[in-house]
Design an enzyme around this catalytic site. Structure first.
Site, PDB file in Angstrom:
ATOM      1  NE  ARG A  75      40.668  45.895  31.143  1.00 16.41           N
ATOM      2  CZ  ARG A  75      41.249  47.054  30.847  1.00 16.41           C
ATOM      3  NH1 ARG A  75      41.606  47.294  29.591  1.00 16.41           N
ATOM      4  NH2 ARG A  75      41.483  47.965  31.772  1.00 16.41           N
ATOM      5  CG  HIS A  79      37.027  44.763  34.487  1.00 17.48           C
ATOM      6  ND1 HIS A  79      37.381  46.093  34.399  1.00 17.48           N
ATOM      7  CD2 HIS A  79      38.199  44.080  34.520  1.00 17.48           C
ATOM      8  CE1 HIS A  79      38.696  46.213  34.390  1.00 17.48           C
ATOM      9  NE2 HIS A  79      39.214  44.999  34.448  1.00 17.48           N
ATOM     10  CG  ASP A  80      29.479  41.265  34.620  1.00 11.86           C
ATOM     11  OD1 ASP A  80      28.866  42.244  35.103  1.00 11.86           O
ATOM     12  OD2 ASP A  80      28.936  40.164  34.412  1.00 11.86           O
ATOM     13  CB  VAL A  83      32.009  45.199  39.794  1.00 10.37           C
ATOM     14  CG1 VAL A  83      31.185  46.320  40.420  1.00 10.37           C
ATOM     15  CG2 VAL A  83      33.463  45.634  39.629  1.00 10.37           C
ATOM     16  N   GLY A  85      29.374  40.554  41.134  1.00 10.82           N
ATOM     17  CA  GLY A  85      29.163  39.199  40.633  1.00 10.82           C
ATOM     18  C   GLY A  85      28.908  39.136  39.134  1.00 10.82           C
ATOM     19  CB  SER A  89      25.745  44.883  36.707  1.00 11.63           C
ATOM     20  OG  SER A  89      26.978  44.408  37.243  1.00 11.63           O
ATOM     21  CG  ASN A 109      34.819  48.913  33.935  1.00 12.27           C
ATOM     22  OD1 ASN A 109      35.719  48.076  34.027  1.00 12.27           O
ATOM     23  ND2 ASN A 109      33.761  48.903  34.724  1.00 12.27           N
ATOM     24  N   PRO A 179      41.584  44.461  40.290  1.00 14.05           N
ATOM     25  CG  PRO A 179      42.487  42.391  39.818  1.00 14.05           C
ATOM     26  CD  PRO A 179      41.267  43.223  39.588  1.00 14.05           C
ATOM     27  CG  HIS A 209      47.547  40.036  31.895  1.00 15.45           C
ATOM     28  ND1 HIS A 209      48.133  40.764  32.903  1.00 15.45           N
ATOM     29  CD2 HIS A 209      46.262  40.495  31.821  1.00 15.45           C
ATOM     30  CE1 HIS A 209      47.259  41.615  33.420  1.00 15.45           C
ATOM     31  NE2 HIS A 209      46.115  41.456  32.788  1.00 15.45           N
ATOM     32  CG  ASP A 262      52.804  36.630  25.300  1.00 17.71           C
ATOM     33  OD1 ASP A 262      54.022  36.800  25.100  1.00 17.71           O
ATOM     34  OD2 ASP A 262      52.249  35.526  25.178  1.00 17.71           O
ATOM     35  CB  THR A 265      52.876  33.964  21.575  1.00 15.36           C
ATOM     36  OG1 THR A 265      52.614  33.766  22.980  1.00 15.36           O
ATOM     37  CG2 THR A 265      54.113  33.173  21.181  1.00 15.36           C
ATOM     38  CG  ASP A 270      51.003  31.053  24.189  1.00 20.86           C
ATOM     39  OD1 ASP A 270      51.076  31.948  25.073  1.00 20.86           O
ATOM     40  OD2 ASP A 270      51.520  31.179  23.063  1.00 20.86           O
TER      41      ASP A 270
END
Length: 343
Positions: A75, A79-80, A83, A85, A89, A109, A179, A209, A262, A265, A270
């Protein structure tokens, strides 16, 4: 939480010519396309030949201590990259007394577990002891994300390297560039397009996810008061609804409570995530939307049927994501010796 063998050329043309792509976003995309040609798998072969072994070792050790570090680091990478690129940062700490907080302190964050930042710091320190001033924090983050995906059963893909670290980090840029739990497909397509990513990339990257957790506040409205009806979301399996209500009461008592994306699992990378979407087991509104929307449903169905296809697509999309907003040279970046501090 980018490639596209399934995307329609007509759709891609629409996404990149639609009037809602701002000139700033277009410049960002062009910059990414210009920069990515400098990234190569063998970038550090001479200057830091043991880089990948070091990062892999640190990641595997951390996974034994804290399994949640894996999804948190993936994650962190998403997120890096979204924002400013893929420039590390998000790792920079806010300066005391500064009016502008750094990205890591943005509200969106704050839910990223501290273990994700810790693993990058630990890997960076070990790399610096062997190859001082050579390897960027951005490249270490990209490698760590790949290693955790593979350690949890996902694909092992080559990571191109050569990114430089960004010199600025602004919390105010975060909200509009990632998102959200209630984002619509149109919202997400607009955002992904601004990064040079497509509809297919959106669906494939959402497969991250397969692992990870969400806080109750991100889906509690689906459990009790969906769209102001005072009833639960009809597009949620009753058994999942019952289970989530036990963990997430309507009023209070759920602060800090998390539940896996999930439900079947949760600790294996997967394609069960896509299978779950077809069975009304999606956790967030943005998850379930992928199956309900006719533009994305066929892709969800295809990936649900074939884990190998998902792994192949995901490997390609991660390579494409890793090219977003890449910075090169002293004019645009730096090689930080400590990831939390701008040099």
């Amino acid at each position: 939480m980018s490639l596209c063998s399934v995307s329609s050329p007509v759709l891609i043309a629409f996404l990149f010519t639609s009037s809602w792509i701002a000139s700033g976003a277009t410049a960002f995309i062009n910059s990414s396309f210009l920069s990515h040609r400098y990234l190569t798998v063998d970038y550090y072969d001479k200057t830091c030949p043991n880089l990948e072994h070091i990062v892999s070792f640190v990641a595997s050790q951390k996974l034994k201590e804290s399994p949640a570090t894996a999804s948190a680091t993936i994650r962190l990478f998403f997120h890096d990259c979204f924002v400013e690129g893929c420039d590390g940062s998000i790792l920079i700490s806010s300066k005391p007394g500064s009016k502008e907080l750094a990205e890591k302190d943005a509200q969106d964050n704050k839910e990223i577990p501290v273990e994700a930042y810790d693993i990058i710091e630990k890997a960076k320190a070990m790399v610096e002891s062997k190859c001082p001033g050579v390897v960027s924090c951005a490249d270490i983050l990209a490698l760590a994300a790949r290693d955790f995906i593979h350690l949890l059963g996902g694909p092992y893909y080559p990571v191109k390297k050569g990114r430089w670290d960004g010199q600025t980090s602004m919390a105010s840029l975060v909200y509009s560039n990632i998102p959200h739990a209630n984002s619509t497909i149109d919202d997400m397509l607009k955002l992904f397009s601004s990064k040079g990513l497509t509809l297919n990339d959106l669906v494939v990257l959402s497969g991250a996810h397969s692992i990870g957790f969400a806080h109750c506040k991100n889906f509690v409205n689906r459990l009790y008061n969906f769209e102001g009806t005072n009833k639960p979301d009809p597009d949620m399996d009753p058994r999942l609804l019952k289970s989530l209500r036990r963990s997430c009461p309507q009023y209070g008592g759920n602060v800090g409570v998390v539940t896996p994306f999930d439900a079947t699992t949760p600790f294996a990378f997967d394609n069960a995530y896509y299978q779950n979407l077809q069975r009304k087991l999606g956790l967030l509104a943005s998850d379930k939307a992928l199956f309900l929307d006719p533009r994305t449903r066929p892709l969800v169905q295809a990936l649900a049927k074939d884990k190998n296809k998902f792994f192949q697509e995901f490997s390609l999309v991660m390579d494409k994501l890793g090219n977003v907003g890449v910075k090169r040279g002293k004019k645009h970046g730096e090689i930080r010796r400590v990831c939390t501090m701008h040099q």
